[in-house]
Design a protein around this motif. Structure first.
Motif, PDB file in Angstrom:
ATOM      1  N   TYR A   1     -16.420 -25.768 -22.418  1.00 20.36           N
ATOM      2  CA  TYR A   1     -16.821 -26.504 -20.943  1.00 20.36           C
ATOM      3  C   TYR A   1     -18.005 -25.684 -20.242  1.00 20.36           C
ATOM      4  O   TYR A   1     -17.612 -24.553 -19.852  1.00 20.36           O
TER       5      TYR A   1
ATOM      6  N   HIS B   1     -19.797 -24.922 -17.196  1.00 21.33           N
ATOM      7  CA  HIS B   1     -19.953 -25.150 -15.652  1.00 21.33           C
ATOM      8  C   HIS B   1     -21.305 -24.576 -15.167  1.00 21.33           C
ATOM      9  O   HIS B   1     -21.561 -23.586 -15.797  1.00 21.33           O
TER      10      HIS B   1
ATOM     11  N   HIS C   1     -20.828 -21.170 -13.379  1.00 21.15           N
ATOM     12  CA  HIS C   1     -19.511 -20.258 -14.006  1.00 21.15           C
ATOM     13  C   HIS C   1     -19.779 -18.968 -13.756  1.00 21.15           C
ATOM     14  O   HIS C   1     -20.860 -18.360 -13.791  1.00 21.15           O
TER      15      HIS C   1
ATOM     16  N   GLY D   1     -13.658 -24.466 -10.561  1.00 20.24           N
ATOM     17  CA  GLY D   1     -14.488 -24.560 -11.368  1.00 20.24           C
ATOM     18  C   GLY D   1     -14.338 -24.950 -12.915  1.00 20.24           C
ATOM     19  O   GLY D   1     -13.254 -25.522 -13.109  1.00 20.24           O
ATOM     20  N   SER D   2     -14.508 -24.195 -13.554  1.00 17.19           N
ATOM     21  CA  SER D   2     -14.177 -24.222 -15.147  1.00 17.19           C
ATOM     22  C   SER D   2     -13.204 -23.403 -15.579  1.00 17.19           C
ATOM     23  O   SER D   2     -12.797 -23.127 -16.590  1.00 17.19           O
TER      24      SER D   2
ATOM     25  N   GLU E   1      -9.401 -27.791  -7.859  1.00 17.81           N
ATOM     26  CA  GLU E   1     -10.928 -28.005  -7.984  1.00 17.81           C
ATOM     27  C   GLU E   1     -11.119 -29.560  -7.487  1.00 17.81           C
ATOM     28  O   GLU E   1     -10.197 -30.392  -7.879  1.00 17.81           O
TER      29      GLU E   1
ATOM     30  N   HIS F   1     -15.192 -31.020 -13.518  1.00 17.49           N
ATOM     31  CA  HIS F   1     -15.005 -29.508 -13.885  1.00 17.49           C
ATOM     32  C   HIS F   1     -13.634 -29.347 -14.057  1.00 17.49           C
ATOM     33  O   HIS F   1     -13.302 -28.425 -14.804  1.00 17.49           O
TER      34      HIS F   1
END
Ligand code: SAM
Length: 365
Positions: A196, A198, A201, A227-228, A248, A253
Motif C-alpha cells: 500500500y 501512502h 510515506h 499512515g502506512s 491512524e 491508510h
C-alpha cells in the motif's frame, strides 16, 4: 575493496554506526568514513576481502556487498568503487570541456576488470549541485568512454533496460565518482513489503534512523499518526520485543498499514487503532516511546490546520509519554511552540533530507 554506500542526507553518522556493526561481525579489518570528500548522504567503507569455510572445509570468498545489501536497514545503495576524483571548477565549465574531463578520466580506468565483454552494461548517473551539464549528459559520456575501452577486448553490449552490470556515475559538487552498483535499479529503501503506497510515506531508511535515535529499551512504542505503518513495521522486522502500537485517523491508510504489515509478516506484532491522535489519552494510559512522521500539511490536509493539530496532539502526549519521543516535520514553529507549551524538552535536533526537503527531526523528553 572500497564501497561507496548511499543513504539520506543527515543520517550518515547512524548509517556509519550500522555498517561498522555489520562489518565487525565478519572478522575482517575495515574502516568506515562519513561523507567521503565532503559528500553528504554518503559513507565510504574500506574492507579487506572476507572469507568463510564451507561444509567441506574449503575457504570461500564472502561477498561483502551482498551482505550489506541483505542486512542494512539504513543504506540506499552499495556501490563498489572504481575511482573517485575531485574535478576543481567543473561547475563553471562549458559543457564540452566538463564532459571531456569526465570522458578522459573514465577512459583511463580499468573498467574491463568489472564487466566481461560478453555481459551487457548500462550507466546510471546522479548529479547534484550547480553544473552546466545534466545527468543524461554524464550517462552518455561515461557510457561512451566505457564502450570505447571495452572495444579493445571484443564487442561490448549495452542494454539500458535490463543490464547485467550497472555502472553508477555520480557528480556531486566537484566530486566525480564511478562504481559498480550492486544494489540494482531499485534503492534499498523501497521495501518489498510496501503493497500500500501512502501518498506521504516515510523512507524506510529514515524510519530506522528515527528508531535508532529513540534509544529504545524494550518498552512500548507508539506511532500516533502511523499512515502506512513504516516505522512500526520496520521496528517489528528488527525483532523488537516490546509492544508496538499504531494510531491512524483515516480508515483507508489504516487498512493499508495492515496490508503492509501482513506483507512484511509482522501483522500479529502490531496493535493498530483507528483513532484520533488529538484524543490519545482515550486509547492509552501510558506509552514509553513515541516515534512519528507528523503531517506537514503539504501532500494531505491543510497547512493552516497544523499548529492547532500539533498543539492538541502534544498536549495529549504529555499525559501519556513516559520516556522519549522522536518526531519529524517541516513545521518548525508549530512543533517548537507545541513542545514548549506542553513542557517537553528537546534533547536532540537534526535536519534530514526527505523527498527533496530538509526536514526537522526532534528527540524530546
Ligand atoms: N509515516 C507514515 C508512513 O510512512 O506511511 C506517514 C505519516 S503521514 C506524514 C501522517 C499521517 O497522519 C497521515 O496518514 C494522516 O492521515 C495521519 N493523521 C493526520 N491527523 C491525524 C490525527 N489527528 N490522528 C491520527 N492520525 C492523523
Amino acid at each position: 575493496m572500497r564501497l561507496l554506500l548511499t543513504t539520506s542526507q543527515g543520517i550518515e553518522d547512524l548509517a556509519k554506526a550500522e555498517v561498522e556493526n555489520l562489518l565487525s561481525r565478519l572478522g575482517v579489518p575495515f574502516r568506515v568514513e562519513e561523507k567521503p570528500l565532503g559528500v553528504e548522504g554518503r559513507v565510504l567503507a574500506e574492507v579487506r576481502e572476507a572469507f568463510y569455510t564451507d561444509e567441506k572445509g574449503r575457504k570461500r570468498e564472502l561477498s561483502v556487498s551482498t551482505y550489506l545489501n541483505e542486512r542494512s536497514r539504513l543504506l540506499h545503495r552499495v556501490i563498489v568503487e572504481i575511482a573517485s576524483e575531485r574535478f576543481e571548477g567543473i561547475g563553471e565549465e562549458e559543457p564540452e570541456r566538463a564532459l571531456k574531463r569526465i570522458e578522459d578520466f573514465v577512459a583511463s580506468l580499468p573498467v574491463e576488470r568489472y564487466v566481461k565483454v560478453s555481459e551487457s552494461f548500462a550507466v546510471r548517473s546522479f548529479r547534484k549541485g550547480e553544473h552546466q551539464i545534466t545527468s543524461v549528459d554524464i550517462s552518455k559520456t561515461v557510457g561512451k568512454a566505457i564502450f570505447d575501452r571495452l572495444e579493445r577486448f571484443g564487442t561490448p553490449k549495452v542494454n539500458l533496460d535490463h543490464p547485467t552490470v550497472i555502472f553508477r556515475a555520480e557528480l556531486v559538487g566537484d566530486v566525480f565518482f564511478l562504481g559498480i552498483d550492486t544494489t540494482g535499479d531499485s534503492s534499498l529503501h523501497k521495501r518489498p513489503w510496501r503493497v500500500y503506497d501512502h501518498p506521504a510515506h516515510l523512507k524506510a531508511s529514515i524510519a530506522n534512523a528515527m528508531i535508532e535515535l529513540a534509544e529504545l529499551d524494550g518498552g512500548s512504542v507508539l506511532d500516533p499518526m502511523c499512515g502506512s505503518g513504516t516505522i512500526l513495521i520496520e521496528l517489528a522486522l528488527r525483532g523488537y520485543e516490546g509492544r508496538i502500537i499504531g494510531i491512524e485517523k483515516y480508515k483507508k491508510h489504516l487498512k493499508g498499514a495492515k496490508m503492509n504489515a501482513l506483507a512484511a509478516g509482522v501483522l500479529d506484532r502490531i496493535e493498530f487503532i483507528h483513532g484520533d491522535a488529538t484524543k490519545l489519552s482515550q486509547y492509552l494510559e501510558s506509552v514509553d516511546f513515541a516515534i512519528s512522521n507528523l503531517p506537514y500539511g503539504l501532500k494531505i490536509g491543510r497547512k493552516s490546520a497544523i499548529p492547532e493539530l500539533y498543539m492538541k496532539f502534544f498536549s495529549e502526549l504529555s499525559k501519556v509519554l513516559e520516556k522519549r519521543g522522536v518526531f519529524l516535520t517541516t513545521e518548525k514553529n508549530a512543533i517548537e511552540n507545541a513542545l514548549e507549551e506542553n513542557g517537553f524538552k528537546v534533547v536532540h535536533h537534526r535536519l534530514i533530507g526527505h523527498g527533496g526537503l530538509m526536514v526537522h527531526c526532534y528527540v524530546i523528553e
